[in-house]
Design a protein around this motif. Sequence first.
Motif, short mmCIF file in Angstrom:
data_model
loop_
_atom_site.label_atom_id
_atom_site.label_comp_id
_atom_site.label_asym_id
_atom_site.label_seq_id
_atom_site.Cartn_x
_atom_site.Cartn_y
_atom_site.Cartn_z
N GLN A 229 24.91 5.65 -1.16
CA GLN A 229 23.91 5.53 -0.11
C GLN A 229 22.59 5.17 -0.76
N HIS A 230 21.87 4.27 -0.13
CA HIS A 230 20.59 3.79 -0.66
C HIS A 230 19.61 3.72 0.49
N TRP A 231 18.43 4.29 0.30
CA TRP A 231 17.41 4.24 1.34
C TRP A 231 16.02 4.41 0.72
N TYR A 232 15.03 4.19 1.53
CA TYR A 232 13.64 4.36 1.12
C TYR A 232 12.97 5.37 2.03
N GLY A 233 12.17 6.21 1.43
CA GLY A 233 11.33 7.15 2.16
C GLY A 233 9.88 6.76 1.94
N ARG A 234 8.99 7.48 2.55
CA ARG A 234 7.57 7.18 2.41
C ARG A 234 6.84 8.35 1.75
N ASP A 235 5.99 8.04 0.82
CA ASP A 235 5.16 9.02 0.14
C ASP A 235 4.03 9.43 1.08
N ALA A 236 3.69 10.69 1.05
CA ALA A 236 2.56 11.18 1.85
C ALA A 236 1.28 10.91 1.06
N TRP A 237 0.86 9.66 1.04
CA TRP A 237 -0.28 9.25 0.23
C TRP A 237 -1.54 10.01 0.59
N TRP A 238 -1.66 10.45 1.82
CA TRP A 238 -2.85 11.18 2.23
C TRP A 238 -2.91 12.56 1.58
N ASP A 239 -1.75 13.11 1.15
CA ASP A 239 -1.73 14.38 0.44
C ASP A 239 -1.98 14.22 -1.05
N THR A 240 -1.52 13.11 -1.62
CA THR A 240 -1.66 12.91 -3.06
C THR A 240 -3.03 12.39 -3.44
N ARG A 241 -3.68 11.79 -2.49
CA ARG A 241 -5.01 11.20 -2.72
C ARG A 241 -4.96 10.16 -3.85
N ARG A 242 -3.82 9.51 -3.97
CA ARG A 242 -3.64 8.47 -4.98
C ARG A 242 -4.42 7.24 -4.55
N THR A 243 -5.12 6.64 -5.47
CA THR A 243 -5.84 5.41 -5.17
C THR A 243 -5.29 4.29 -6.05
N ALA A 244 -5.45 3.09 -5.55
CA ALA A 244 -4.96 1.94 -6.30
C ALA A 244 -5.83 0.73 -5.98
N ALA A 245 -5.89 -0.15 -6.92
CA ALA A 245 -6.64 -1.38 -6.72
C ALA A 245 -5.92 -2.29 -5.74
N VAL A 246 -6.64 -3.12 -5.07
CA VAL A 246 -6.06 -4.09 -4.15
C VAL A 246 -5.06 -4.95 -4.92
N GLY A 247 -3.90 -5.16 -4.33
CA GLY A 247 -2.87 -5.98 -4.97
C GLY A 247 -1.99 -5.23 -5.94
N SER A 248 -2.09 -3.90 -5.98
CA SER A 248 -1.29 -3.10 -6.91
C SER A 248 0.19 -3.07 -6.56
N GLY A 249 0.53 -3.34 -5.33
CA GLY A 249 1.92 -3.31 -4.91
C GLY A 249 2.16 -2.17 -3.93
N ASP A 250 3.43 -1.92 -3.68
CA ASP A 250 3.84 -0.90 -2.73
C ASP A 250 3.61 0.49 -3.32
N MET A 251 2.69 1.23 -2.75
CA MET A 251 2.33 2.54 -3.28
C MET A 251 2.93 3.70 -2.47
N VAL A 252 3.75 3.40 -1.47
CA VAL A 252 4.26 4.48 -0.61
C VAL A 252 5.78 4.56 -0.53
N SER A 253 6.52 3.56 -0.95
CA SER A 253 7.98 3.57 -0.81
C SER A 253 8.64 4.32 -1.97
N ILE A 254 9.38 5.37 -1.62
CA ILE A 254 10.15 6.13 -2.60
C ILE A 254 11.61 5.70 -2.45
N GLU A 255 12.20 5.24 -3.56
CA GLU A 255 13.58 4.76 -3.53
C GLU A 255 14.54 5.91 -3.81
N TYR A 256 15.58 6.03 -2.99
CA TYR A 256 16.59 7.07 -3.14
C TYR A 256 17.98 6.44 -3.26
N TRP A 257 18.82 7.09 -4.06
CA TRP A 257 20.24 6.77 -4.14
C TRP A 257 21.01 8.08 -4.12
#
Length: 106
Positions: free
Chosen positions: A43-71
């Motif tokens: 089984q393969h799926w993607y979840g979403r990171d709770a970015w509002w809880d982590t307060r992670r910041t990234a520069a524009v164009g950094s890529g997908d910062m919220v998709s967590i890959e699961y297998w």
Amino acid sequence: MTLTPEAPTRTHDFQVRTDSAGKPLAIRYDGRIWIVDPDTETQHWYGRDAWWDTRRTAAVGSGDMVSIEYWRVQVRLGSDSALRTFTIRREPLATQWLLESIDDGS
């Protein structure tokens, strides 16, 4: 043995070998190599990171910062050993996998 999602395992002895499409083929864990059983469905799926809880910041164009890959894969040590279910995940933009859970069916 079951690990909880709140406390995934980060070990130096945990590695995932994948095929060219990114599908897990084998997992090194606890000094052993667990082979993904080719006769079982993964089984393969993607979840979403709770970015509002982590307060992670990234520069524009950094890529997908919220998709967590699961297998979720069925693995065994050898052809005669019992199947176990490993659930693994990879955080956004990470290269290292985390062990989310192990289920031995008991």
